[in-house]
Scaffold this motif. Structure first.
Motif, PDB file in Angstrom:
ATOM      1  N   LEU A 188      73.582  49.460  56.535  1.00 29.05           N
ATOM      2  CA  LEU A 188      73.832  50.613  55.780  1.00 29.05           C
ATOM      3  C   LEU A 188      74.849  50.549  54.635  1.00 29.05           C
ATOM      4  O   LEU A 188      74.741  50.990  53.557  1.00 29.05           O
ATOM      5  N   PHE A 189      75.944  50.058  55.118  1.00 30.16           N
ATOM      6  CA  PHE A 189      77.092  49.790  54.192  1.00 30.16           C
ATOM      7  C   PHE A 189      76.920  48.862  52.958  1.00 30.16           C
ATOM      8  O   PHE A 189      77.006  49.433  51.842  1.00 30.16           O
ATOM      9  N   LYS A 190      76.179  47.857  53.343  1.00 27.03           N
ATOM     10  CA  LYS A 190      75.659  46.982  52.169  1.00 27.03           C
ATOM     11  C   LYS A 190      75.039  47.456  51.415  1.00 27.03           C
ATOM     12  O   LYS A 190      74.862  47.280  50.107  1.00 27.03           O
ATOM     13  N   ALA A 191      73.873  48.199  51.940  1.00 31.50           N
ATOM     14  CA  ALA A 191      72.882  48.823  51.149  1.00 31.50           C
ATOM     15  C   ALA A 191      73.352  49.967  50.059  1.00 31.50           C
ATOM     16  O   ALA A 191      72.858  49.941  49.020  1.00 31.50           O
ATOM     17  N   VAL A 192      74.387  50.697  50.784  1.00 32.71           N
ATOM     18  CA  VAL A 192      74.804  51.930  49.748  1.00 32.71           C
ATOM     19  C   VAL A 192      75.640  51.134  48.680  1.00 32.71           C
ATOM     20  O   VAL A 192      75.627  51.569  47.651  1.00 32.71           O
TER      21      VAL A 192
END
Ligand code: AGP
Length: 610
Positions: free
Chosen positions: A143-147
Motif C-alpha cells: 500500500l505504501f508503494k502504491a500510494v
C-alpha cells in the motif's frame, strides 16, 4: 471544509472515529462517512448526507466494528452533497480512501482510468485517486508503494488516508497542500485534519510536512519526505487543555468564545509587554534587525483577518509612519504588483491553512519581499511553518465559524507588532508607554462591554424582522463596522453593508428608511463630531440608529437613536473594544432568528480550497 479522522488500534475504533467527526463539525460539511475493517477482513462502509448524527444513527442500526478505520466529513466541491459522493470512496471492495483538497487533473486521470476499465460511482475527484492507488497496488502489492506511485501523478492539493483490506494493520497517509496531523497514542495511533478531533484519545501530535507520506501502525510511525528520505517529525503536546473543544456552560461556541476574550487578549500580551514597553525580542531573535530595515508593509488576508489588517494599516501609518497596503489574498495572488524595496510581507490568518493566503505567501516568498511575517492562531499550521517570522495570537481553538476571539487577539498582536516597528521609526518613549498602558486596560474594558450583554440582547429584537442593515464607522472604526456587518450577515443571514460614515451621502443614504437599521460605532476620538453629523443625515431620512458610543462622546438616546454607552477607551485600542458589542448584537439576532449560530449555512471554518 472537509475533515479527516483515522485510527489504528487494538480496541474498536468506530466510537473514536464518530467522536472525531463530531469535533470536526464546526468546520462546515454536508455529508459524513466512515469505513472500518472488520474481523473477517472486510471493509464495512457507512455514508450519510447531512449531520454526523445521521451517520451515528445509521451505525447504531448497523454497527461497523473494527480496530482500524477512516472517517470523513465532506464539503462538496466536485458533485452535489449525496450519499454516493460522500467519503470514504472505494476501489473495488478492498481499498478505501478519504481525501481533503482538490485534484486539479482529475478529469484527465478519470478518462484514462475509465479507458482502462475502472467504473465510477461518484462525481468526485477522490474516487479517481482510489482507483489510481488500486491500479498501482496491482503491481506493487504494497500500500505504501502504491500510494507513493499514485501521488506522483496528482496535481492539486490533498491530504489522504488510505486503508487496504489485505494490509489490516496499517493506514497510509500523505499531505500536499492540506493539513494532516498524526495523534500519537500508546499502542495505538491516529490521524486527523485537525488536532481537536483527537483530543479524547491523545494530546501528543506530529504535524506532517508538505510532501510527507507516512505509514501508520499501532506501535510504529514511519515517514518519508517528498524526496523519499526517512524523516523525523517532532511530537508536541496540545497546549490548550481538554476542555478547549467543549461549550462548557454556554449555549453556543460563539458565545463561549466571545466571553473568553478578556482572558485570551491577556494571553496574547503575555511575555510581549512590560507594564510600559514592548519586548521586541519576544517577536523573535531576528525581529529587531528586520524591523529596522522595513520601509513598507504589505498585508494580505481574507475575511475577518483582512479586517484586522485594515485596522493595522491605520496603526502602522499613524504610529510608525511606515506606508502600509492591505489586500485580500484572493486578489493579490492573481495580479501583478510593484514591490517597493524593503517591504515586509505580513499575512494574517486564524487557521493558517486558508488556501488563498497560503498561495499569496508562497508567491511572495519568490517575489523579493524583505521577509514574511505571519500573525496566526494555529501552531504548526502551514502558514506558521512557511513564514520567516511568526506572532502567535494564542487565542486557543476557535470553533464557531464566525470569528470572534481570533479577531480581537489578531488586533492585539498587530498593535504589539506596530509598536515594535514604530520604535524603529521615531515613536517617542512617552507615546509607547501611553499605548502599552492603554493596551493593558483592554481586557478589563472588554469585560465591561460583556456586562452589557442583556441590554444588547434587548436591542437585538429590533433586527429580527429586518432584511437589510447598514454599519457605519470612521477612521479605524470603519474596519470595525465592516467586521460587524460580516458577523451579522454570516450568522443571521440579514443583508449587512458597511461604509465609512463620510461616504454616506455619496450613495448609501438612498437606502435609508425606517426598515433599514443603521448601526454605528462612535468612540470619543477626533472624528466623533463629524460622525454625529453623519448620524443626523440618517435621522433626517427616518432611519433608526443604533449607536455604540463612548460615555463621554455626548451622543444621547432620543427619537430614532438608541445609544449604548461604552466605557471610555483610548482611541488607538478602541477598535478592539468596539468590536465586542457588535459580536454580541449579531449573536443575539441569530439566536432570535433561530439560525445555526456555530455552523452557518454554506460556510466553512477554514477555507482550505480556492
Ligand atoms: C470569519 O467569521 C469568517 N469565517 C472568515 O471570513 C474567515 O475570517 C476567513 O475565511 C479567513 O480565515 P483565516 O483567518 O483562517 O485565514
Amino acid at each position: 471544509m472537509c475533515g479527516i479522522v483515522g485510527a489504528v488500534s487494538q480496541r474498536d475504533v468506530e466510537g473514536i472515529l464518530l467522536e472525531g467527526l463530531r469535533r470536526l463539525e464546526y468546520r462546515g460539511y454536508d455529508s459524513a462517512g466512515l469505513a472500518t475493517l472488520n474481523g473477517e477482513g472486510n471493509i464495512h462502509r457507512a455514508r450519510e448526507v447531512g449531520k454526523v448524527a445521521a451517520l451515528a444513527d445509521a451505525l447504531a442500526a448497523q454497527p461497523s466494528p473494527g480496530t482500524i478505520g477512516i472517517a470523513h466529513t465532506r464539503w462538496a466541491t466536485h458533485g452535489e452533497p449525496s450519499q454516493s459522493n460522500a467519503h470514504p470512496h472505494m476501489s473495488g471492495e478492498r481499498l478505501a480512501i478519504v481525501h481533503n483538497g482538490i485534484i486539479e487533473n482529475y478529469q484527465e486521470l478519470r478518462d484514462q482510468l475509465r479507458a482502462e476499465g475502472y467504473q465510477f460511482t461518484s462525481q468526485t475527484d477522490t474516487e479517481v485517486v482510489a482507483h489510481l492507488i488500486e491500479k498501482f497496488y496491482r503491481t506493487e502489492q504494497d500500500l505504501f508503494k502504491a500510494v507513493t506511485a499514485a501521488i506522483g501523478q496528482l496535481r492539486g492539493a490533498y491530504a489522504l488516508a488510505v486503508l487496504h483490506a489485505d494490509e489490516p494493520d496499517r493506514l497510509v497517509v500523505c499531505r500536499e497542500g492540506s493539513p494532516l496531523v498524526i495523534g500519537v497514542g500508546i499502542g495505538e495511533n491516529f490521524i486527523a485534519s485537525d488536532q481537536l478531533a483527537l483530543l479524547p484519545v491523545t494530546d501528543r501530535f506530529m504535524v506532517l510536512e508538505e510532501g510527507d507520506i507516512a505509514d501508520i501502525r499501532r506501535d510504529q510511525i514511519s515517514i518519508l519526505d517528498r524526496n523519499g528520505e526517512p524523516a523525523e517529525r517532532d511530537v508536541n503536546r496540545f497546549e490548550h487543555g481538554q476542555d478547549a473543544a467543549d461549550k462548557g456552560e454556554y449555549r453556543h461556541f460563539m458565545l463561549k468564545e466571545i466571553h473568553e476574550q478578556p482572558a485570551v487578549i491577556k494571553t496574547t500580551m503575555e511575555g510581549r509587554l512590560t507594564d510600559s514597553h514592548v519586548l521586541e525580542q519576544a517577536l523573535g531573535t531576528e525581529a529587531g534587525k528586520l524591523l529596522e530595515d522595513v520601509r513598507h508593509v504589505q498585508i494580505i488576508a481574507c475575511g475577518t483577518s483582512y479586517h484586522a489588517g485594515m485596522v493595522a494599516r491605520y496603526w502602522i501609518e499613524e504610529l510608525a509612519g511606515v506606508p502600509c497596503s492591505v489586500e485580500v489574498a484572493s486578489e493579490f495572488r492573481y495580479r501583478k504588483h510593484v514591490i517597493q524595496k524593503d517591504t515586509l510581507f505580513l499575512c494574517i490568518s486564524q487557521s493558517g491553512e486558508t488556501a488563498d493566503t497560503l498561495a499569496a505567501l508562497r508567491q511572495a516568498k519568490k517575489s523579493g519581499f524583505r521577509a514574511a511575517l505571519a500573525v496566526c492562531n494555529v501552531p504548526g499550521s502551514s502558514l506558521v511553518r512557511e513564514s520567516d517570522l511568526v506572532i502567535m495570537t494564542h487565542a486557543g481553538p476557535e470553533i464557531g465559524v464566525a470569528s470572534t476571539k481570533a479577531f480581537t487577539t489578531q488586533l492585539t498582536a498587530l498593535l504589539i507588532f506596530t509598536l515594535a516597528l514604530a520604535r524603529h521609526n521615531g515613536l517617542t518613549e512617552e507615546k509607547e508607554v501611553e499605548i502599552v498602558q492603554a493596551l493593558r486596560q483592554v481586557p478589563g474594558q472588554v469585560a465591561e462591554v460583556l456586562a452589557l450583554d442583556a441590554d444588547i440582547q434587548q436591542l437585538s429584537e429590533a433586527f429580527v424582522d429586518k432584511n437589510h442593515s447598514l454599519f457605519l464607522g470612521r477612521g479605524s472604526q470603519y474596519p470595525v463596522a465592516l467586521e460587524g456587518a460580516l458577523r451579522l450577515k454570516e450568522i443571521s443571514y440579514i443583508h449587512a453593508e458597511a461604509y465609512p460614515a463620510g461616504e454616506l451621502k455619496h450613495g448609501p443614504l438612498a437606502l435609508v428608511d425606517s426598515e433599514m437599521p443603521v448601526v454605528t460605532v462612535a468612540p470619543n476620538n477626533d472624528l466623533v463630531e463629524k460622525l454625529k453629523s453623519n448620524l443626523e443625515e440618517v435621522r433626517a431620512r427616518g432611519g433608526e440608529l443604533f449607536v455604540f458610543a463612548d460615555r463621554e462622546a455626548n451622543v444621547k438616546t432620543e427619537d430614532g437613536i438608541h445609544v449604548m454607552q461604552i466605557p471610555p477607551v483610548h482611541p488607538i485600542t478602541a477598535p478592539i473594544v468596539y468590536t465586542v458589542p457588535l459580536q454580541l448584537l449579531s449573536y443575539h439576532v441569530a439566536v432570535l432568528k433561530g439560525t445555526d449560530v456555530d455552523q452557518p449555512r454554506n460556510l466553512a471554518k477554514s477555507v482550505t480550497v480556492e
